[in-house]
Write a protein that holds these residues in place. Structure first.
Motif, short mmCIF file in Angstrom:
data_model
loop_
_atom_site.label_atom_id
_atom_site.label_comp_id
_atom_site.label_asym_id
_atom_site.label_seq_id
_atom_site.Cartn_x
_atom_site.Cartn_y
_atom_site.Cartn_z
N SER A 1 0.79 -1.23 0.00
CA SER A 1 0.00 0.00 0.00
C SER A 1 0.82 1.28 0.00
CB SER A 1 -0.93 0.01 1.23
OG SER A 1 -1.74 -1.15 1.26
N GLY A 2 2.12 1.18 0.32
CA GLY A 2 2.95 2.36 0.36
C GLY A 2 2.79 3.13 1.66
N ALA A 3 3.42 4.26 1.73
CA ALA A 3 3.37 5.09 2.94
C ALA A 3 2.04 5.82 3.02
CB ALA A 3 4.52 6.10 2.91
N PRO A 4 1.60 6.19 4.22
CA PRO A 4 0.35 6.96 4.35
C PRO A 4 0.50 8.33 3.71
CG PRO A 4 1.51 6.83 6.45
CD PRO A 4 2.21 5.89 5.54
N ALA A 5 -0.62 8.91 3.34
CA ALA A 5 -0.60 10.18 2.62
C ALA A 5 0.07 11.29 3.42
CB ALA A 5 -2.03 10.59 2.26
N ASP A 6 -0.01 11.21 4.75
CA ASP A 6 0.55 12.27 5.59
C ASP A 6 1.93 11.90 6.14
OD1 ASP A 6 -0.18 10.27 7.34
OD2 ASP A 6 -1.04 11.64 8.85
N TRP A 7 2.65 11.01 5.47
CA TRP A 7 3.92 10.52 6.03
C TRP A 7 4.91 11.66 6.28
CZ3 TRP A 7 8.62 11.33 3.80
CH2 TRP A 7 8.67 11.61 2.44
N ARG A 8 4.90 12.70 5.45
CA ARG A 8 5.86 13.80 5.63
C ARG A 8 5.68 14.52 6.95
NH1 ARG A 8 4.60 13.59 0.31
NH2 ARG A 8 6.35 13.54 -1.19
N GLU A 9 4.48 14.47 7.52
CA GLU A 9 4.22 15.14 8.79
C GLU A 9 4.74 14.34 9.97
OE1 GLU A 9 0.11 16.06 9.13
OE2 GLU A 9 -0.04 16.83 7.07
N ARG A 10 4.98 13.02 9.77
CA ARG A 10 5.31 12.16 10.91
C ARG A 10 6.60 11.36 10.76
NH1 ARG A 10 1.39 8.10 11.64
NH2 ARG A 10 0.61 8.30 9.51
N PHE A 11 7.13 11.26 9.53
CA PHE A 11 8.28 10.38 9.29
C PHE A 11 9.31 11.09 8.42
CE2 PHE A 11 4.46 7.76 9.70
CZ PHE A 11 4.82 6.92 10.76
N VAL A 12 10.57 10.72 8.59
CA VAL A 12 11.64 11.36 7.82
C VAL A 12 11.71 10.82 6.39
CG1 VAL A 12 13.49 9.76 8.53
CG2 VAL A 12 14.04 12.13 7.94
N THR A 13 11.25 9.57 6.17
CA THR A 13 11.18 8.97 4.84
C THR A 13 9.93 8.12 4.75
OG1 THR A 13 12.36 6.93 5.46
CG2 THR A 13 13.72 8.80 4.72
N PRO A 14 9.47 7.79 3.55
CA PRO A 14 8.32 6.88 3.43
C PRO A 14 8.58 5.53 4.10
CG PRO A 14 8.74 7.97 1.33
CD PRO A 14 9.89 8.31 2.22
N TYR A 15 9.79 4.99 3.94
CA TYR A 15 10.10 3.67 4.51
C TYR A 15 10.03 3.69 6.03
CZ TYR A 15 12.47 -0.81 5.18
OH TYR A 15 12.77 -2.10 5.54
N ALA A 16 10.31 4.82 6.62
CA ALA A 16 10.23 4.93 8.08
C ALA A 16 8.81 4.65 8.59
CB ALA A 16 10.69 6.31 8.53
N SER A 17 7.82 4.83 7.75
CA SER A 17 6.43 4.62 8.16
C SER A 17 6.05 3.15 8.24
CB SER A 17 5.48 5.35 7.21
OG SER A 17 5.47 4.72 5.93
N SER A 18 6.92 2.25 7.78
CA SER A 18 6.56 0.83 7.68
C SER A 18 6.45 0.16 9.04
CB SER A 18 7.55 0.09 6.79
OG SER A 18 8.86 0.12 7.35
N HIS A 19 7.32 0.52 9.98
CA HIS A 19 7.34 -0.14 11.30
C HIS A 19 8.21 0.69 12.23
CE1 HIS A 19 8.42 -3.15 14.40
NE2 HIS A 19 7.28 -3.73 14.08
#
Length: 381
Positions: A230-248
């Motif tokens: 599914s990829g990173a959440p739409a708001d990943w830039r607000e919470r994570f430094v990279t899209p991959y950081a949002s995985s776990h």
């Protein structure tokens, strides 16, 4: 990284130099001193001009032109502080493997420079069953066999030799939709997993970690499946430094850890060059910075951020003037600054520079207050 110069002739040097390009003297890095030293031959050993009272010899990997670090001549170690963590190196009978391994070693030694400067604990496999170790492996020649995966497992970091090929690494960066992919970045990320085990899980920081990064007990395999599906959440830039950081949460920590090492090492280089950022626009006090401090020793994360944001805006502007992509393709949101501050705090706790782990809200308040004091105005969002 700091700047080095030849103690014999004063020539500025790169960290990787093995000979002075001005006077021709052999060079070797003395990790205990943090100095690249000009050398004087003394029979079977070398005298380092940076520490002439103690004889040295080269790390055993110097024979492959893959290491310029020194070991005490009277010591029992054949390998330097960085190379003694190698568990497996590739077959060096082929020129391609040898060249790629040399590039990998350049990145690995730069990693160890920063880890040693920060004073982080480094145990080998000889010292601990889960000590830090590296396998540098090439993909099998048989196409039907699985490729080597770069990753971390209980202190063992595996790096695929193909990552040292610029074309292949760029292809993978493009295929994975990454803004940044380098050998040094791989090392900094994977060693983040190692230090999560050592400093968070074993260091009693699980509760504050979960407050900032989330619950790492979420099934890791399933989390990665969701991310790749599914990829990173739409708001990943607000919470994570990279899209991959949002995985776990584990990957979030490793990406944030790598980012912290990016900041510290680059700020030291900027300071070594005496860089100051003072743009010729009257209404931008938050774009002014002077790196006149040691980022490894700085207790206040806000001091690093206050210098980092103007510096990265400046270097990105320089790159764009050359028609190049941004050198620093990241955005530090308030949530990400809290996570970087968490890494900063646990690093300084283990080295004894700081005594208390701040909560996420405390870290954010401290950084915002520090930035306000620095700029004498609220920080821009």
């Amino acid at each position: 990284m700091k700047l080095f110069q030849c103690q014999h002739c004063g020539q500025p040097l790169y960290f990787e130099n093995s000979a002075c390009e001005s006077c021709g003297r052999s060079l070797g890095y003395v990790a205990a001193l943090g100095e690249l030293s000009a050398l004087e031959p003394t029979g079977q050993s070398w005298a380092a001009l940076a520490e002439p009272s103690r004889p040295y010899r080269f790390c055993a990997n110097a024979v492959h032109a893959s290491c310029n670090w020194l070991v005490p001549a009277d010591g029992a170690d054949d390998y330097c502080t960085a190379c003694r963590h190698n568990r497996t190196i590739p077959d060096l009978s082929g020129a391609i493997n040898l060249e790629r391994w040399r590039r990998i070693e350049i990145a690995k030694h730069r990693l160890f420079y920063t880890l040693l400067r920060l004073g982080l604990p480094l145990r080998t496999r000889a010292e601990s069953a889960e000590g830090l170790a590296f396998d540098f492996l090439a993909d099998p020649s048989e196409p039907s066999l699985p490729t080597i995966l770069t990753g971390h497992d209980k202190g063992l970091i595996t790096i695929n030799l193909a990552e040292a090929d610029d074309v292949e690494r760029e292809r993978r960066r493009h295929d994975m939709g990454e803004a940044y992919r380098t050998l040094l970045g791989h090392f900094r990320h994977e060693v983040g997993h190692y230090f999560w085990d050592r400093l968070v899980a074993d260091g009693g920081s699980l509760a504050p970690f979960r407050e900032v990064f989330g619950d790492e007990r979420d099934d890791y395999g399933e989390a990665l499946k969701r991310h790749y599906a599914s990829g990173a959440p739409a708001d990943w830039r607000e919470r994570f430094v990279t899209p991959y950081a949002s995985s776990h949460p584990w990957e979030d920590f490793a990406e944030t850890w790598a980012h912290y090492l990016h900041i510290v090492d680059t700020l030291e280089t900027a300071g070594a060059f005496g860089l100051k950022v003072k743009p010729s626009v009257p209404s931008a006090p938050d774009l002014m910075a002077s790196v006149d401090f040691d980022p490894h020793e700085a207790i206040d994360m806000e001091r690093l951020i206050a210098a980092w944001l103007p510096l990265t805006f400046a270097v990105n502007s320089l790159n764009r003037s050359m028609g190049q992509p941004d050198l620093y393709p990241f955005v530090l949101s308030p949530a990400v600054i809290v996570k970087v501050s968490f890494v900063h705090d646990i690093v300084h706790q283990v080295t004894g520079r700081a005594v208390a782990q701040r909560t996420g809200s405390e870290a954010l308040k401290a950084v915002i207050a520090g930035l306000r004091n620095h700029y004498a105005a609220p920080p821009r969002r």
